[in-house]
Design a protein around this motif. Structure first.
Motif, short mmCIF file in Angstrom:
data_model
loop_
_atom_site.label_atom_id
_atom_site.label_comp_id
_atom_site.label_asym_id
_atom_site.label_seq_id
_atom_site.Cartn_x
_atom_site.Cartn_y
_atom_site.Cartn_z
N GLU A 157 0.81 -1.21 0.00
CA GLU A 157 0.00 0.00 0.00
C GLU A 157 0.84 1.27 0.00
OE1 GLU A 157 -4.18 -0.84 2.24
OE2 GLU A 157 -2.39 -0.97 3.50
N ASP A 158 2.08 1.18 0.44
CA ASP A 158 2.94 2.35 0.52
C ASP A 158 3.13 2.97 -0.86
OD1 ASP A 158 5.49 3.96 0.65
OD2 ASP A 158 5.40 3.29 2.73
N SER A 159 3.06 4.28 -0.92
CA SER A 159 3.18 4.97 -2.21
C SER A 159 4.58 4.85 -2.81
CB SER A 159 2.83 6.46 -2.04
OG SER A 159 3.70 7.07 -1.09
N ASN A 160 5.56 4.43 -2.01
CA ASN A 160 6.92 4.24 -2.53
C ASN A 160 7.08 2.92 -3.28
OD1 ASN A 160 8.03 6.67 -1.52
ND2 ASN A 160 8.17 5.77 0.53
N ILE A 161 6.06 2.07 -3.23
CA ILE A 161 6.08 0.82 -3.99
C ILE A 161 5.49 1.09 -5.37
CG2 ILE A 161 5.20 -1.54 -4.13
CD1 ILE A 161 7.33 -1.13 -1.99
N SER A 162 6.24 0.77 -6.40
CA SER A 162 5.83 1.09 -7.76
C SER A 162 4.71 0.17 -8.24
CB SER A 162 7.01 0.96 -8.72
OG SER A 162 7.40 -0.40 -8.86
N TYR A 163 4.10 0.57 -9.33
CA TYR A 163 3.05 -0.24 -9.96
C TYR A 163 3.59 -1.60 -10.38
CZ TYR A 163 -0.40 -1.59 -13.55
OH TYR A 163 -1.32 -2.26 -14.31
N THR A 164 4.79 -1.61 -10.96
CA THR A 164 5.38 -2.88 -11.41
C THR A 164 5.67 -3.80 -10.23
OG1 THR A 164 6.46 -1.64 -13.19
CG2 THR A 164 7.16 -3.90 -12.85
N MET A 165 6.21 -3.25 -9.13
CA MET A 165 6.47 -4.06 -7.95
C MET A 165 5.17 -4.63 -7.39
SD MET A 165 8.86 -5.10 -5.73
CE MET A 165 10.23 -3.96 -5.50
N ALA A 166 4.11 -3.83 -7.40
CA ALA A 166 2.82 -4.31 -6.92
C ALA A 166 2.28 -5.43 -7.80
CB ALA A 166 1.83 -3.15 -6.86
N CYS A 167 2.52 -5.35 -9.12
CA CYS A 167 2.10 -6.42 -10.02
C CYS A 167 2.84 -7.72 -9.70
CB CYS A 167 2.35 -6.02 -11.47
SG CYS A 167 1.22 -4.77 -12.13
N PHE A 168 4.13 -7.64 -9.40
CA PHE A 168 4.88 -8.82 -8.99
C PHE A 168 4.35 -9.37 -7.67
CE2 PHE A 168 8.15 -7.77 -12.13
CZ PHE A 168 8.60 -9.03 -12.51
N ALA A 169 4.05 -8.50 -6.73
CA ALA A 169 3.55 -8.94 -5.43
C ALA A 169 2.19 -9.62 -5.57
CB ALA A 169 3.45 -7.76 -4.48
N GLU A 170 1.38 -9.17 -6.54
CA GLU A 170 0.04 -9.72 -6.72
C GLU A 170 0.08 -11.22 -7.03
OE1 GLU A 170 -3.88 -7.88 -8.80
OE2 GLU A 170 -2.25 -8.39 -10.17
N ILE A 171 1.17 -11.68 -7.60
CA ILE A 171 1.32 -13.11 -7.91
C ILE A 171 1.18 -13.95 -6.63
CG2 ILE A 171 2.94 -14.86 -8.77
CD1 ILE A 171 4.15 -12.67 -10.55
N HIS A 172 1.53 -13.36 -5.49
CA HIS A 172 1.55 -14.10 -4.22
C HIS A 172 0.30 -13.84 -3.37
CE1 HIS A 172 5.72 -15.01 -5.13
NE2 HIS A 172 5.98 -13.71 -5.24
N PHE A 173 -0.69 -13.11 -3.89
CA PHE A 173 -1.85 -12.76 -3.06
C PHE A 173 -2.61 -13.99 -2.57
CE2 PHE A 173 -2.91 -8.07 -4.24
CZ PHE A 173 -1.65 -7.70 -3.83
N ASN A 174 -2.82 -14.97 -3.45
CA ASN A 174 -3.55 -16.16 -3.01
C ASN A 174 -2.82 -16.88 -1.89
OD1 ASN A 174 -5.71 -15.87 -4.77
ND2 ASN A 174 -4.85 -17.19 -6.35
N LYS A 175 -1.50 -16.96 -2.00
CA LYS A 175 -0.71 -17.64 -0.97
C LYS A 175 -0.81 -16.92 0.36
CE LYS A 175 4.06 -18.78 0.30
NZ LYS A 175 5.49 -18.78 -0.12
N ILE A 176 -0.67 -15.60 0.37
CA ILE A 176 -0.66 -14.85 1.62
C ILE A 176 -2.04 -14.84 2.25
CG2 ILE A 176 -1.18 -12.51 0.81
CD1 ILE A 176 1.79 -13.33 3.06
N ARG A 177 -3.09 -14.80 1.44
CA ARG A 177 -4.45 -14.82 1.97
C ARG A 177 -4.79 -16.19 2.56
NH1 ARG A 177 -6.66 -11.32 -3.19
NH2 ARG A 177 -6.61 -9.26 -2.15
N LYS A 178 -4.33 -17.23 1.91
CA LYS A 178 -4.54 -18.57 2.47
C LYS A 178 -3.84 -18.70 3.81
CE LYS A 178 -3.27 -23.41 1.72
NZ LYS A 178 -2.50 -24.35 0.87
N ALA A 179 -2.60 -18.24 3.92
CA ALA A 179 -1.86 -18.32 5.18
C ALA A 179 -2.57 -17.52 6.27
CB ALA A 179 -0.44 -17.81 4.99
N ALA A 180 -3.13 -16.35 5.91
CA ALA A 180 -3.85 -15.54 6.90
C ALA A 180 -5.08 -16.27 7.43
CB ALA A 180 -4.25 -14.21 6.27
N LEU A 181 -5.85 -16.88 6.52
CA LEU A 181 -7.05 -17.61 6.96
C LEU A 181 -6.68 -18.81 7.83
CD1 LEU A 181 -9.60 -17.73 3.97
CD2 LEU A 181 -9.94 -16.78 6.25
N LYS A 182 -5.63 -19.52 7.47
CA LYS A 182 -5.21 -20.68 8.26
C LYS A 182 -4.78 -20.25 9.66
CE LYS A 182 -3.11 -24.23 6.60
NZ LYS A 182 -2.18 -25.20 5.97
#
Length: 351
Positions: free
Chosen positions: A208-233
């Motif tokens: 969410e930090d404004s210092n994180i670029s759009y491209t970096m956020a696109c790379f991070a999005e690849i891991h969203f399912n993994k991080i959300r699953k870990a949070a629910l578990k």
């Protein structure tokens, strides 16, 4: 014709020079993509960018300093193209029969790896690459599943892991992706680790930090399912042993941890992993009768598309601009409220 495995090496006169490859790539991004919607031309661009990388392979050992810089330029643009395409094509409103998420991820993995080798060739000749730290950071984040990636970063030297904000941000994101649920190697059988932080809240706050670029956020999005699953578990494992089931975990509270664009997406995501929800006190809440093992769905869930965390950072920039340059989130006052003519969908301000 597209390149394919098993083909004979081309004749020298059939291999384009680095300068020609650079002009070809600029034409593909500025003219072919610039004048069309991405789904309409994605398959063609995917084939041609793959062919560009292939032409570089046949002349790596004989390139001059300028030709090495042309190679770096092309590989950087291709890396951005693949990760931006992966993000854009994952939108639920995009229909493209020939799009394969697995193939896109495969090519996205190859482009940064080739780029790391190109940077090493440039270093050997004393050539400075302006965007090297930025793309090394993308390489780290993409390869977060490699248990030795953080040790490899330290071997790069202080210039990178000690002085680059991009690499420090990528390392922080990789550290938050390490959890006590996923089995890891390299030894077999793979096992979980007992020292991970399960710091999924920190993962989303970094993005969410404004210092994180759009491209970096696109790379991070690849891991969203993994991080959300870990949070629910983690939530299920922490609360299901109570005598009386808590009703605190409403969809609103869950989404404050999972960061979906819409609360209804929490239910869709949870049910795909076998998690149940109950209506308690008039509100839909997480049921702690759910199995906290959370079996992975088959076929696997496709990559999510996030406006709130990722697309918002694009602002008013058209796709060729975000492929050619690194862009950052703009102020709320500059949010796009109309179609820019080159967007896949109307980019209205997020409600």
């Amino acid at each position: 014709a597209r390149s394919a495995a098993g083909q004979d090496a081309p004749l020298p006169e059939d291999v384009r020079s680095p300068a020609a490859l650079r002009r070809t790539l600029d034409y593909l991004i500025d003219t072919v993509l610039g004048g069309n919607d991405l789904p309409a031309v994605h398959g063609f661009l995917w084939d041609r960018t793959r062919a560009i990388r292939r032409d570089f392979v046949f002349q790596q050992s004989s390139m001059s300093s300028q030709e090495l810089l042309d190679q770096v330029y092309c590989l950087e643009q291709i890396t951005r193209f693949h990760v931006v395409a992966l993000h854009q094509m994952s939108h639920e409103d995009v229909i493209a029969e020939d799009f394969s998420e697995q193939q896109e991820v495969e090519q996205l993995g190859k482009a940064p790896l080739s780029l790391i080798h190109a940077y090493e060739d440039c270093m050997a000749q004393g050539i400075n690459c302006e965007n090297e730290s930025e793309f090394r950071a993308y390489y780290i984040l993409f390869n977060s599943h490699n248990t030795g990636i953080l040790e490899a970063v330290q071997d790069w030297g202080w210039k990178y892991w000690g002085e680059s904000d991009d690499i420090r941000a990528a390392v922080n994101l990789v550290e938050t992706l390490q959890n006590v649920w996923d089995t890891q190697g390299p030894l077999k059988p793979h096992s979980t680790t007992d020292i991970a932080q399960n710091a999924y809240l920190r993962f989303f706050s970094i993005i969410e930090d404004s210092n994180i670029s759009y491209t970096m956020a696109c790379f991070a999005e690849i891991h969203f399912n993994k991080i959300r699953k870990a949070a629910l578990k983690t939530i299920l494992a922490s609360y299901r042993k109570q005598r009386d089931q808590t009703t605190d975990w409403t969809l609103e509270r869950l989404n404050s941890y999972l960061h979906f664009d819409h609360e209804s997406d929490v239910v869709t995501f949870g049910e795909a992993y076998g998690v149940h929800f109950d209506i308690l006190n008039g509100q839909e809440c997480l049921s702690f009768e759910s199995d906290d093992h959370m079996t992975d769905p088959f076929p696997q869930l496709k990559q999510p598309h996030s406006y709130k965390l990722v697309e918002r950072k694009r602002g008013h920039h058209i796709l060729p601009e975000v492929i050619h340059h690194t862009v950052y989130e703009e102020t709320i006052g500059n949010a796009v409220d109309e179609d820019d003519g080159n967007s896949l969908f109307v980019t209205a301000p997020f409600d």
